[in-house]
Design a protein around this motif. Structure first.
Motif, PDB file in Angstrom:
ATOM      1  N   LEU A  15      97.235 -14.457 -44.904  1.00 44.71           N
ATOM      2  CA  LEU A  15      96.991 -13.257 -45.701  1.00 44.71           C
ATOM      3  C   LEU A  15      98.211 -12.343 -45.669  1.00 44.71           C
ATOM      4  N   LYS A  16      98.790 -12.064 -46.834  1.00 43.97           N
ATOM      5  CA  LYS A  16      99.985 -11.224 -46.924  1.00 43.97           C
ATOM      6  C   LYS A  16      99.703  -9.847 -47.514  1.00 43.97           C
ATOM      7  N   ALA A  17      98.575  -9.712 -48.214  1.00 43.98           N
ATOM      8  CA  ALA A  17      98.237  -8.427 -48.844  1.00 43.98           C
ATOM      9  C   ALA A  17      96.726  -8.265 -48.874  1.00 43.98           C
ATOM     10  N   ILE A  18      96.290  -7.036 -48.840  1.00 44.82           N
ATOM     11  CA  ILE A  18      94.864  -6.741 -48.870  1.00 44.82           C
ATOM     12  C   ILE A  18      94.328  -6.969 -50.290  1.00 44.82           C
ATOM     13  N   PRO A  19      93.221  -7.685 -50.451  1.00 46.48           N
ATOM     14  CA  PRO A  19      92.642  -7.862 -51.793  1.00 46.48           C
ATOM     15  C   PRO A  19      92.351  -6.511 -52.450  1.00 46.48           C
ATOM     16  N   PRO A  20      92.553  -6.419 -53.764  1.00 46.46           N
ATOM     17  CA  PRO A  20      92.446  -5.120 -54.464  1.00 46.46           C
ATOM     18  C   PRO A  20      91.110  -4.407 -54.287  1.00 46.46           C
ATOM     19  N   ARG A  21      90.005  -5.147 -54.131  1.00 46.55           N
ATOM     20  CA  ARG A  21      88.700  -4.472 -54.041  1.00 46.55           C
ATOM     21  C   ARG A  21      88.549  -3.631 -52.776  1.00 46.55           C
ATOM     22  N   TYR A  22      89.425  -3.841 -51.794  1.00 48.04           N
ATOM     23  CA  TYR A  22      89.368  -3.055 -50.560  1.00 48.04           C
ATOM     24  C   TYR A  22      90.296  -1.841 -50.601  1.00 48.04           C
ATOM     25  N   ILE A  23      91.221  -1.804 -51.554  1.00 49.04           N
ATOM     26  CA  ILE A  23      92.238  -0.750 -51.592  1.00 49.04           C
ATOM     27  C   ILE A  23      91.643   0.546 -52.120  1.00 49.04           C
ATOM     28  N   ARG A  24      91.892   1.661 -51.402  1.00 44.67           N
ATOM     29  CA  ARG A  24      91.432   3.003 -51.798  1.00 44.67           C
ATOM     30  C   ARG A  24      92.662   3.879 -52.081  1.00 44.67           C
ATOM     31  N   PRO A  25      93.112   3.949 -53.330  1.00 46.57           N
ATOM     32  CA  PRO A  25      94.338   4.703 -53.639  1.00 46.57           C
ATOM     33  C   PRO A  25      94.259   6.175 -53.246  1.00 46.57           C
ATOM     34  N   LEU A  61      85.016  -2.265 -51.715  1.00 47.50           N
ATOM     35  CA  LEU A  61      84.392  -2.850 -50.529  1.00 47.50           C
ATOM     36  C   LEU A  61      84.898  -2.189 -49.253  1.00 47.50           C
ATOM     37  N   ASP A  62      84.024  -2.141 -48.252  1.00 54.04           N
ATOM     38  CA  ASP A  62      84.382  -1.620 -46.943  1.00 54.04           C
ATOM     39  C   ASP A  62      85.008  -2.725 -46.096  1.00 54.04           C
ATOM     40  N   TRP A  63      85.949  -2.330 -45.238  1.00 55.06           N
ATOM     41  CA  TRP A  63      86.647  -3.272 -44.367  1.00 55.06           C
ATOM     42  C   TRP A  63      85.838  -3.419 -43.066  1.00 55.06           C
ATOM     43  N   GLY A  64      84.717  -4.124 -43.176  1.00 54.27           N
ATOM     44  CA  GLY A  64      83.869  -4.306 -42.005  1.00 54.27           C
ATOM     45  C   GLY A  64      82.672  -5.184 -42.310  1.00 54.27           C
ATOM     46  N   ASP A  65      82.134  -5.794 -41.274  1.00 52.40           N
ATOM     47  CA  ASP A  65      80.908  -6.586 -41.345  1.00 52.40           C
ATOM     48  C   ASP A  65      79.850  -5.908 -40.488  1.00 52.40           C
ATOM     49  N   MET A  66      78.600  -6.300 -40.693  1.00 47.48           N
ATOM     50  CA  MET A  66      77.539  -5.678 -39.912  1.00 47.48           C
ATOM     51  C   MET A  66      76.407  -6.662 -39.639  1.00 47.48           C
ATOM     52  N   LEU A  67      75.663  -6.356 -38.602  1.00 52.51           N
ATOM     53  CA  LEU A  67      74.376  -6.992 -38.336  1.00 52.51           C
ATOM     54  C   LEU A  67      73.343  -5.877 -38.387  1.00 52.51           C
ATOM     55  N   PHE A  68      72.429  -5.955 -39.353  1.00 55.02           N
ATOM     56  CA  PHE A  68      71.428  -4.902 -39.561  1.00 55.02           C
ATOM     57  C   PHE A  68      70.056  -5.443 -39.195  1.00 55.02           C
ATOM     58  N   LEU A  69      69.335  -4.734 -38.312  1.00 50.74           N
ATOM     59  CA  LEU A  69      68.036  -5.195 -37.820  1.00 50.74           C
ATOM     60  C   LEU A  69      66.998  -4.081 -37.876  1.00 50.74           C
ATOM     61  N   TYR A  70      65.766  -4.445 -38.192  1.00 51.97           N
ATOM     62  CA  TYR A  70      64.615  -3.561 -38.010  1.00 51.97           C
ATOM     63  C   TYR A  70      64.141  -3.747 -36.572  1.00 51.97           C
ATOM     64  N   THR A  71      64.103  -2.648 -35.816  1.00 50.94           N
ATOM     65  CA  THR A  71      63.807  -2.751 -34.386  1.00 50.94           C
ATOM     66  C   THR A  71      62.483  -2.121 -33.963  1.00 50.94           C
ATOM     67  N   ARG A  72      62.030  -1.097 -34.676  1.00 55.60           N
ATOM     68  CA  ARG A  72      60.740  -0.485 -34.364  1.00 55.60           C
ATOM     69  C   ARG A  72      60.103   0.029 -35.649  1.00 55.60           C
ATOM     70  N   LEU A 117      96.006  -5.171 -41.996  1.00 47.97           N
ATOM     71  CA  LEU A 117      97.452  -5.120 -42.241  1.00 47.97           C
ATOM     72  C   LEU A 117      97.905  -3.750 -42.726  1.00 47.97           C
ATOM     73  N   GLU A 118      97.072  -3.118 -43.550  1.00 41.68           N
ATOM     74  CA  GLU A 118      97.416  -1.821 -44.142  1.00 41.68           C
ATOM     75  C   GLU A 118      96.232  -0.865 -43.954  1.00 41.68           C
ATOM     76  N   PRO A 119      96.038  -0.389 -42.736  1.00 42.38           N
ATOM     77  CA  PRO A 119      94.838   0.418 -42.455  1.00 42.38           C
ATOM     78  C   PRO A 119      94.747   1.709 -43.245  1.00 42.38           C
ATOM     79  N   SER A 120      95.884   2.243 -43.675  1.00 41.39           N
ATOM     80  CA  SER A 120      95.863   3.513 -44.412  1.00 41.39           C
ATOM     81  C   SER A 120      95.347   3.349 -45.829  1.00 41.39           C
ATOM     82  N   LYS A 121      95.132   2.114 -46.273  1.00 40.93           N
ATOM     83  CA  LYS A 121      94.686   1.866 -47.645  1.00 40.93           C
ATOM     84  C   LYS A 121      93.219   1.456 -47.746  1.00 40.93           C
ATOM     85  N   VAL A 122      92.531   1.289 -46.612  1.00 37.14           N
ATOM     86  CA  VAL A 122      91.148   0.812 -46.640  1.00 37.14           C
ATOM     87  C   VAL A 122      90.258   1.748 -45.834  1.00 37.14           C
TER      88      VAL A 122
END
Length: 351
Positions: free
Chosen positions: A25-35, A132-143, A213-218
């Motif tokens: 990976l050399k560049a962040i995909p455009p859908r993650y970029i926040r100008p 898109l957000d630069w992150g994954d999640m595990l979402f659970l119903y707990t109570r 790679l480019e945290p200031s853009k996501v």
């Protein structure tokens, strides 16, 4: 050019952890970029309030700490809670262990249910043009316990399910203590206020934000306020990233060791008639290190109406928000996610 339509069912997107680990990976995909991020202003000179739970419940220190607590809910909507008595070590171990598993192991047995957004994946993606957000999640119903669907609960690590179950009880304890203290500060009946949230849904969102790679853009999570009652956040590792909106600027949260981060949700702002504030927040990511956290959300009982409490409408004041049944509130929340409107603005009464 016509835009692609939105859908009421979340769309599946690529796994960010796998994307970030791709050595080609050399560049962040455009859908993650926040100008627009380059023009955002940050303020590193403020620290959010710190509340000591021991002092809140101690006869000698309680008045001073209760005043600090009240002001934090009014002015900030966020505070760090120390000396809370929650054993965090097992939760930190098992959440870290889950995200360290190979991608296929994380997907097997706990892939995301689009209808409830439960399981492992991303969240709230309703359009192919949505950023898109630069992150994954595990979402659970707990109570309540009957709301749990163990088909979406990881089988690995082996202790994961028991650990989460025990931690959910601890979160319920903290929620009840804090709601009781809020009721005292607001001058309303403590038992009535707590009961409004008894048997309400508790959910957990376990977050993984890979290095970028480019945290200031996501963004790890887009700016939002929590459409629940009360949120309790556990930071799993030492990497900070949460920022809150205060006085028009983004304030980075510097987490204290072993502290929990508490924030007021939209529902608490409504029932307190605006006395307590639900504050916009976001997550930024790191260039070198991953960040992990666990957010536990507490909703009101689905059988009650969400509205300003009559006891808090003083002489000369007016209700700031509409009355809405909890089930209708959930529907409104879904439409809010689709059209991007601010949920609290939709609930405000015209002056």
């Amino acid at each position: 050019m016509a835009t692609k339509p939105t859908t009421s069912v979340p769309l599946a997107v690529d796994n960010v952890q796998a994307l970030a680990s791709n050595t080609t990976l050399k560049a962040i995909p455009p859908r993650y970029i926040r100008p627009q991020l380059s023009t955002d202003h940050e303020n590193n000179h403020h620290q959010i309030p710190v509340i000591d739970l021991n002092k809140l419940t101690h006869q000698q220190f309680s008045p001073q700490e209760m005043a600090k607590f009240h002001q934090a809910c009014q002015d900030w909507g966020f505070f760090q809670l120390v000396n809370h008595g929650v054993a965090e070590e097992e939760m930190i171990r098992d959440v870290s262990g889950f995200f360290e598993l190979p991608l296929e192991a994380k997907r097997d047995g706990c892939s995301q249910d689009a209808a409830r957004m439960e399981g492992y994946g991303q969240s709230f993606v309703f359009s192919e043009e949505q950023k898109l957000d630069w992150g994954d999640m595990l979402f659970l119903y707990t109570r309540p316990v009957l709301s749990r669907n163990l088909n979406h609960w990881p089988a690995l690590p082996l202790s994961f399910r028991e650990t989460v179950s025990n931690y959910s009880l601890e979160m319920e304890r903290i929620k009840t203590l804090l709601l009781g203290m809020m009721a005292k500060n607001l001058g309303i009946d403590e038992e009535k206020f707590i009961n409004m949230f008894s048997d309400g849904t508790q959910t957990m969102r376990m977050n993984y934000y890979p290095p970028c790679l480019e945290p200031s853009k996501v963004l790890g999570i887009s700016p939002h306020s929590d459409a629940t009652g009360l949120t309790i956040l556990l930071q799993v590792n030492e990497v900070n990233g949460l920022q809150i909106r205060h006085d028009g600027r983004w304030i980075p949260v510097q987490m204290l060791p072993k502290a929990l981060l508490i924030n007021i949700g939209d529902v608490l702002e409504i029932v307190s008639n605006g006395r307590y504030k639900s504050i916009e927040h976001r997550v930024v990511v790191n260039a070198e290190k991953e960040r992990m956290s666990v957010a536990t959300f507490h909703e009101m009982n689905r059988n009650v109406a969400i509205k300003p409490l009559s006891e808090l409408i003083l002489e000369g004041e007016v209700e700031q928000y509409k009355s809405i049944h909890a089930e209708e509130f959930v529907k409104l929340l879904s439409s809010h996610r689709l059209d991007g409107k601010n949920l609290l603005d939709l609930m405000k009464l015209d002056k």
